[in-house]
Design a protein around this motif. Sequence first.
Motif, PDB file in Angstrom:
ATOM      1  N   LEU A  18       0.847  -1.176   0.000  1.00 13.63           N
ATOM      2  CA  LEU A  18       0.000   0.000   0.000  1.00 13.63           C
ATOM      3  C   LEU A  18       0.885   1.228   0.000  1.00 13.63           C
ATOM      4  CD1 LEU A  18      -2.837  -0.703   2.621  1.00 13.63           C
ATOM      5  CD2 LEU A  18      -3.129  -0.473   0.148  1.00 13.63           C
ATOM      6  N   ARG A  19       0.351   2.321  -0.518  1.00 12.93           N
ATOM      7  CA  ARG A  19       1.048   3.590  -0.463  1.00 12.93           C
ATOM      8  C   ARG A  19       0.146   4.627   0.177  1.00 12.93           C
ATOM      9  NH1 ARG A  19       3.290   6.592  -5.810  1.00 12.93           N
ATOM     10  NH2 ARG A  19       1.027   6.732  -6.172  1.00 12.93           N
ATOM     11  N   LEU A  20       0.610   5.177   1.271  1.00 11.77           N
ATOM     12  CA  LEU A  20      -0.111   6.222   1.968  1.00 11.77           C
ATOM     13  C   LEU A  20       0.426   7.585   1.564  1.00 11.77           C
ATOM     14  CD1 LEU A  20      -0.254   4.744   5.591  1.00 11.77           C
ATOM     15  CD2 LEU A  20      -1.746   4.272   3.626  1.00 11.77           C
ATOM     16  N   SER A  21      -0.457   8.564   1.548  1.00 13.95           N
ATOM     17  CA  SER A  21      -0.075   9.928   1.237  1.00 13.95           C
ATOM     18  C   SER A  21      -0.393  10.831   2.413  1.00 13.95           C
ATOM     19  CB  SER A  21      -0.819  10.438  -0.006  1.00 13.95           C
ATOM     20  OG  SER A  21      -0.502   9.676  -1.141  1.00 13.95           O
ATOM     21  N   CYS A  22       0.416  11.848   2.570  1.00 12.90           N
ATOM     22  CA  CYS A  22       0.207  12.863   3.593  1.00 12.90           C
ATOM     23  C   CYS A  22       0.382  14.217   2.936  1.00 12.90           C
ATOM     24  CB  CYS A  22       1.202  12.682   4.739  1.00 12.90           C
ATOM     25  SG  CYS A  22       1.111  13.959   6.015  1.00 12.90           S
ATOM     26  N   ALA A  23      -0.651  15.038   3.004  1.00 14.30           N
ATOM     27  CA  ALA A  23      -0.630  16.330   2.337  1.00 14.30           C
ATOM     28  C   ALA A  23      -1.089  17.425   3.289  1.00 14.30           C
ATOM     29  CB  ALA A  23      -1.514  16.310   1.098  1.00 14.30           C
ATOM     30  N   ALA A  24      -0.539  18.603   3.097  1.00 11.80           N
ATOM     31  CA  ALA A  24      -0.931  19.752   3.901  1.00 11.80           C
ATOM     32  C   ALA A  24      -2.358  20.149   3.590  1.00 11.80           C
ATOM     33  CB  ALA A  24       0.012  20.924   3.658  1.00 11.80           C
ATOM     34  N   SER A  25      -3.051  20.637   4.607  1.00 11.52           N
ATOM     35  CA  SER A  25      -4.424  21.076   4.465  1.00 11.52           C
ATOM     36  C   SER A  25      -4.631  22.349   5.272  1.00 11.52           C
ATOM     37  CB  SER A  25      -5.388  19.994   4.950  1.00 11.52           C
ATOM     38  OG  SER A  25      -6.738  20.405   4.836  1.00 11.52           O
ATOM     39  N   GLY A  26      -5.500  23.231   4.772  1.00  9.93           N
ATOM     40  CA  GLY A  26      -5.788  24.460   5.479  1.00  9.93           C
ATOM     41  C   GLY A  26      -4.778  25.556   5.197  1.00  9.93           C
ATOM     42  N   ARG A  67      11.189  -2.554   4.774  1.00 11.51           N
ATOM     43  CA  ARG A  67       9.922  -2.821   4.101  1.00 11.51           C
ATOM     44  C   ARG A  67       9.176  -1.549   3.724  1.00 11.51           C
ATOM     45  NH1 ARG A  67       6.004  -5.151   6.813  1.00 11.51           N
ATOM     46  NH2 ARG A  67       6.741  -4.493   8.880  1.00 11.51           N
ATOM     47  N   PHE A  68       9.303  -0.522   4.549  1.00  7.84           N
ATOM     48  CA  PHE A  68       8.618   0.748   4.313  1.00  7.84           C
ATOM     49  C   PHE A  68       9.627   1.803   3.888  1.00  7.84           C
ATOM     50  CE2 PHE A  68       4.889   0.108   7.530  1.00  7.84           C
ATOM     51  CZ  PHE A  68       4.600  -1.112   6.945  1.00  7.84           C
ATOM     52  N   SER A  69       9.164   2.780   3.136  1.00  4.76           N
ATOM     53  CA  SER A  69      10.021   3.893   2.761  1.00  4.76           C
ATOM     54  C   SER A  69       9.197   5.165   2.595  1.00  4.76           C
ATOM     55  CB  SER A  69      10.797   3.589   1.475  1.00  4.76           C
ATOM     56  OG  SER A  69       9.919   3.406   0.379  1.00  4.76           O
ATOM     57  N   MET A  70       9.790   6.283   2.984  1.00  2.32           N
ATOM     58  CA  MET A  70       9.165   7.584   2.808  1.00  2.32           C
ATOM     59  C   MET A  70       9.820   8.320   1.659  1.00  2.32           C
ATOM     60  SD  MET A  70       8.494   9.240   6.591  1.00  2.32           S
ATOM     61  CE  MET A  70       7.655  10.650   5.866  1.00  2.32           C
ATOM     62  N   SER A  71       9.038   9.155   1.000  1.00  6.34           N
ATOM     63  CA  SER A  71       9.567   9.975  -0.075  1.00  6.34           C
ATOM     64  C   SER A  71       8.747  11.238  -0.211  1.00  6.34           C
ATOM     65  CB  SER A  71       9.588   9.206  -1.401  1.00  6.34           C
ATOM     66  OG  SER A  71       8.276   8.842  -1.795  1.00  6.34           O
ATOM     67  N   ARG A  72       9.358  12.262  -0.748  1.00  4.53           N
ATOM     68  CA  ARG A  72       8.646  13.492  -1.062  1.00  4.53           C
ATOM     69  C   ARG A  72       8.040  13.378  -2.443  1.00  4.53           C
ATOM     70  NH1 ARG A  72      12.740  18.292   1.009  1.00  4.53           N
ATOM     71  NH2 ARG A  72      14.210  16.928   2.102  1.00  4.53           N
ATOM     72  N   ALA A  73       6.881  13.959  -2.609  1.00  2.83           N
ATOM     73  CA  ALA A  73       6.220  13.896  -3.901  1.00  2.83           C
ATOM     74  C   ALA A  73       5.203  15.009  -4.041  1.00  2.83           C
ATOM     75  CB  ALA A  73       5.531  12.551  -4.085  1.00  2.83           C
ATOM     76  N   GLY A  74       5.025  15.468  -5.262  1.00  3.69           N
ATOM     77  CA  GLY A  74       3.935  16.370  -5.615  1.00  3.69           C
ATOM     78  C   GLY A  74       4.124  17.812  -5.192  1.00  3.69           C
ATOM     79  N   LYS A  76       6.117  20.410  -1.856  1.00  5.05           N
ATOM     80  CA  LYS A  76       7.216  20.476  -0.898  1.00  5.05           C
ATOM     81  C   LYS A  76       6.879  19.765   0.399  1.00  5.05           C
ATOM     82  CE  LYS A  76      10.612  23.775   0.864  1.00  5.05           C
ATOM     83  NZ  LYS A  76      11.017  25.202   0.850  1.00  5.05           N
ATOM     84  N   ASN A  77       5.652  19.887   0.845  1.00  2.00           N
ATOM     85  CA  ASN A  77       5.251  19.296   2.112  1.00  2.00           C
ATOM     86  C   ASN A  77       4.275  18.145   1.913  1.00  2.00           C
ATOM     87  OD1 ASN A  77       6.839  21.036   3.690  1.00  2.00           O
ATOM     88  ND2 ASN A  77       5.243  22.605   3.683  1.00  2.00           N
ATOM     89  N   THR A  78       4.447  17.419   0.836  1.00  2.00           N
ATOM     90  CA  THR A  78       3.666  16.226   0.550  1.00  2.00           C
ATOM     91  C   THR A  78       4.598  15.029   0.534  1.00  2.00           C
ATOM     92  OG1 THR A  78       2.054  17.456  -0.790  1.00  2.00           O
ATOM     93  CG2 THR A  78       2.127  15.072  -1.061  1.00  2.00           C
ATOM     94  N   VAL A  79       4.232  13.988   1.248  1.00  2.00           N
ATOM     95  CA  VAL A  79       5.071  12.803   1.329  1.00  2.00           C
ATOM     96  C   VAL A  79       4.236  11.550   1.126  1.00  2.00           C
ATOM     97  CG1 VAL A  79       6.717  13.923   2.880  1.00  2.00           C
ATOM     98  CG2 VAL A  79       4.838  12.562   3.827  1.00  2.00           C
ATOM     99  N   PHE A  80       4.915  10.500   0.714  1.00  2.00           N
ATOM    100  CA  PHE A  80       4.342   9.173   0.597  1.00  2.00           C
ATOM    101  C   PHE A  80       4.972   8.254   1.631  1.00  2.00           C
ATOM    102  CE2 PHE A  80       3.803   9.913  -4.228  1.00  2.00           C
ATOM    103  CZ  PHE A  80       2.540  10.449  -4.039  1.00  2.00           C
TER     104      PHE A  80
END
Length: 127
Positions: A18-26, A67-74, A76-80
């Motif tokens: 699975l790939r989770l995303s985290c994005a800034a809001s507000g 097993r898991f890895s983080m990366s920046r995408a999309g 500046k403050n968006t990560v997977f």
Amino acid sequence: QAQLVESGGGLVQPGGSLRLSCAASGFSTNYYAIAWFRQAPGKAREEVSCLSLSDGYTHYGESVRGRFSMSRAGAKNTVFLQMNSLKPEDTAVYYCAGDTQGVVLCQRPHPLDFTSWGQGTPVTVST
């Protein structure tokens, strides 16, 4: 309310990904570090991963390392969070957290170091 938004959780079979995303809001916020924590029923919240946005340094909890890895995408403050070789023990609600004060040490991230949190996205690893 939450200033980060997670997405991508769901049901997956053991061994899957699975790939989770985290994005800034507000309102615009300057984040110094972004981390993932998870909490399974009846268990304490634990570190999954932490990313320092200033230099790209990453740190992973022992249970997910390799097993898991983080990366920046999309943006500046968006990560997977890419999750591979998932195990039933990975079942938990996954939370994205942001440090807005520049106090976090990604080498040993603590939940209290983070000031912004998402609502969480559940991940279930099961047949």
